[in-house]
Design a protein around this motif. Structure first.
Motif, PDB file in Angstrom:
ATOM      1  N   PHE A  45      34.329  15.568  37.116  1.00 50.76           N
ATOM      2  CA  PHE A  45      34.439  17.008  37.314  1.00 50.76           C
ATOM      3  C   PHE A  45      35.104  17.347  38.640  1.00 50.76           C
ATOM      4  CE2 PHE A  45      31.140  17.327  33.983  1.00 50.76           C
ATOM      5  CZ  PHE A  45      31.777  18.244  33.158  1.00 50.76           C
ATOM      6  N   LEU A  46      34.878  16.540  39.671  1.00 51.18           N
ATOM      7  CA  LEU A  46      35.524  16.815  40.958  1.00 51.18           C
ATOM      8  C   LEU A  46      37.033  16.666  40.878  1.00 51.18           C
ATOM      9  CD1 LEU A  46      33.169  15.334  43.700  1.00 51.18           C
ATOM     10  CD2 LEU A  46      33.642  17.720  43.168  1.00 51.18           C
ATOM     11  N   SER A  47      37.488  15.729  40.084  1.00 50.05           N
ATOM     12  CA  SER A  47      38.925  15.570  39.901  1.00 50.05           C
ATOM     13  C   SER A  47      39.526  16.829  39.283  1.00 50.05           C
ATOM     14  CB  SER A  47      39.197  14.360  39.014  1.00 50.05           C
ATOM     15  OG  SER A  47      40.566  14.261  38.724  1.00 50.05           O
ATOM     16  N   ILE A  48      38.879  17.341  38.266  1.00 50.01           N
ATOM     17  CA  ILE A  48      39.335  18.574  37.621  1.00 50.01           C
ATOM     18  C   ILE A  48      39.248  19.736  38.605  1.00 50.01           C
ATOM     19  CG2 ILE A  48      38.793  20.245  35.798  1.00 50.01           C
ATOM     20  CD1 ILE A  48      37.701  17.807  34.184  1.00 50.01           C
ATOM     21  N   SER A  49      38.138  19.805  39.326  1.00 47.93           N
ATOM     22  CA  SER A  49      37.911  20.892  40.269  1.00 47.93           C
ATOM     23  C   SER A  49      38.950  20.899  41.386  1.00 47.93           C
ATOM     24  CB  SER A  49      36.504  20.762  40.849  1.00 47.93           C
ATOM     25  OG  SER A  49      36.169  21.863  41.622  1.00 47.93           O
ATOM     26  N   ASP A  50      39.313  19.724  41.874  1.00 46.62           N
ATOM     27  CA  ASP A  50      40.340  19.650  42.921  1.00 46.62           C
ATOM     28  C   ASP A  50      41.663  20.223  42.431  1.00 46.62           C
ATOM     29  OD1 ASP A  50      38.596  18.528  44.711  1.00 46.62           O
ATOM     30  OD2 ASP A  50      39.292  16.461  44.404  1.00 46.62           O
ATOM     31  N   TYR A  85      40.651  30.254  38.263  1.00 44.27           N
ATOM     32  CA  TYR A  85      39.370  30.598  38.880  1.00 44.27           C
ATOM     33  C   TYR A  85      38.263  30.593  37.821  1.00 44.27           C
ATOM     34  CZ  TYR A  85      35.780  33.388  41.235  1.00 44.27           C
ATOM     35  OH  TYR A  85      34.601  33.840  41.763  1.00 44.27           O
ATOM     36  N   GLY A  86      38.523  31.209  36.683  1.00 45.70           N
ATOM     37  CA  GLY A  86      37.541  31.192  35.594  1.00 45.70           C
ATOM     38  C   GLY A  86      37.249  29.781  35.128  1.00 45.70           C
ATOM     39  N   ASN A  87      38.291  28.974  35.000  1.00 48.53           N
ATOM     40  CA  ASN A  87      38.096  27.582  34.599  1.00 48.53           C
ATOM     41  C   ASN A  87      37.270  26.821  35.637  1.00 48.53           C
ATOM     42  OD1 ASN A  87      39.602  28.055  32.312  1.00 48.53           O
ATOM     43  ND2 ASN A  87      41.464  27.136  33.116  1.00 48.53           N
ATOM     44  N   HIS A  88      37.543  27.105  36.906  1.00 43.76           N
ATOM     45  CA  HIS A  88      36.795  26.454  37.988  1.00 43.76           C
ATOM     46  C   HIS A  88      35.305  26.823  37.915  1.00 43.76           C
ATOM     47  CE1 HIS A  88      35.875  24.759  41.878  1.00 43.76           C
ATOM     48  NE2 HIS A  88      35.389  25.917  42.259  1.00 43.76           N
ATOM     49  N   LEU A  89      35.010  28.088  37.693  1.00 44.66           N
ATOM     50  CA  LEU A  89      33.613  28.522  37.597  1.00 44.66           C
ATOM     51  C   LEU A  89      32.906  27.838  36.427  1.00 44.66           C
ATOM     52  CD1 LEU A  89      34.040  32.344  38.269  1.00 44.66           C
ATOM     53  CD2 LEU A  89      33.019  30.652  39.819  1.00 44.66           C
ATOM     54  N   ILE A 117      29.422  32.722  35.253  1.00 46.27           N
ATOM     55  CA  ILE A 117      30.038  33.441  34.133  1.00 46.27           C
ATOM     56  C   ILE A 117      30.076  34.929  34.431  1.00 46.27           C
ATOM     57  CG2 ILE A 117      29.781  34.015  31.678  1.00 46.27           C
ATOM     58  CD1 ILE A 117      28.784  31.093  31.309  1.00 46.27           C
ATOM     59  N   SER A 118      29.067  35.418  35.137  1.00 45.92           N
ATOM     60  CA  SER A 118      29.081  36.814  35.569  1.00 45.92           C
ATOM     61  C   SER A 118      30.268  37.079  36.500  1.00 45.92           C
ATOM     62  CB  SER A 118      27.763  37.156  36.269  1.00 45.92           C
ATOM     63  OG  SER A 118      27.763  38.479  36.712  1.00 45.92           O
ATOM     64  N   LEU A 119      30.530  36.160  37.430  1.00 49.33           N
ATOM     65  CA  LEU A 119      31.701  36.292  38.311  1.00 49.33           C
ATOM     66  C   LEU A 119      32.992  36.272  37.495  1.00 49.33           C
ATOM     67  CD1 LEU A 119      30.849  34.015  41.363  1.00 49.33           C
ATOM     68  CD2 LEU A 119      31.261  36.479  41.395  1.00 49.33           C
ATOM     69  N   TRP A 120      33.056  35.385  36.524  1.00 43.96           N
ATOM     70  CA  TRP A 120      34.242  35.268  35.678  1.00 43.96           C
ATOM     71  C   TRP A 120      34.507  36.569  34.922  1.00 43.96           C
ATOM     72  CZ3 TRP A 120      34.153  32.985  30.204  1.00 43.96           C
ATOM     73  CH2 TRP A 120      35.455  32.804  29.720  1.00 43.96           C
ATOM     74  N   LEU A 121      33.440  37.197  34.432  1.00 41.17           N
ATOM     75  CA  LEU A 121      33.578  38.424  33.645  1.00 41.17           C
ATOM     76  C   LEU A 121      33.628  39.680  34.506  1.00 41.17           C
ATOM     77  CD1 LEU A 121      31.051  37.575  30.789  1.00 41.17           C
ATOM     78  CD2 LEU A 121      33.552  37.380  30.738  1.00 41.17           C
TER      79      LEU A 121
END
Length: 154
Positions: A45-50, A85-89, A117-121
């Motif tokens: 997940f850190l690889s994706i997050s980076d 950003y949504g994907n990161h959350l 998810i609240s931040l995303w929406l």
């Protein structure tokens, strides 16, 4: 006779000590396995997050502010940043949920999920991304359940 009884007791106690030692070794191996599995989940997940954070760039704060107050003025690049950003959350929640699934890690991934998810929406862009992801069947069921609950509650 006393020597024979003493020898028998020493052998019984030695056998018990060996069994306890083996039990501890097995327990430690299970602990190590859980930690390694959690580390593998984290590394993935850190690889994706980076990668996602790279796409957010240094100017994301202004992009986020514009998404909140002037969403119609967003450029294609800024829309892409908001999608990342949504994907990161969602990725952060999936990582937390993954910890829970691979071992006995007491974390409340559902609370993190509700917040992220609240931040995303919270922006029109996020809600549009959610609608698009939902219609194209790209969301995990638990993301949709939490999002629908948040939307229903306003």
């Amino acid at each position: 006779m006393n020597t024979q009884i003493l020898t028998s007791w020493i052998q019984v106690l030695t056998g018990i000590a060996v069994l306890l030692g083996l039990g501890l070794v097995v327990w430690e191996l299970q602990q190590t396995r859980d930690l390694v599995r959690a580390q593998l989940v984290n590394d993935g997940f850190l690889s994706i997050s980076d990668t996602q954070r790279t796409f957010l760039g240094e100017s994301f704060a202004s992009t986020y502010a514009r998404a909140c107050f002037q969403p119609e003025d967003l450029t294609d690049a800024e829309l892409f940043q908001m999608t990342m950003y949504g994907n990161h959350l969602k990725n952060e929640v999936a990582r937390s949920r993954g910890y829970r699934e691979v071992g006995d890690h007491n974390n409340d991934w559902e609370e993190l999920a509700r917040g992220n998810i609240s931040l995303w929406l919270s922006t029109k862009v996020g809600r549009a991304d959610y609608a698009d992801s939902k219609s194209s069947d790209r969301l995990r069921s638990w993301v949709m359940e939490i999002a629908e609950d948040l939307i229903a509650k306003g």
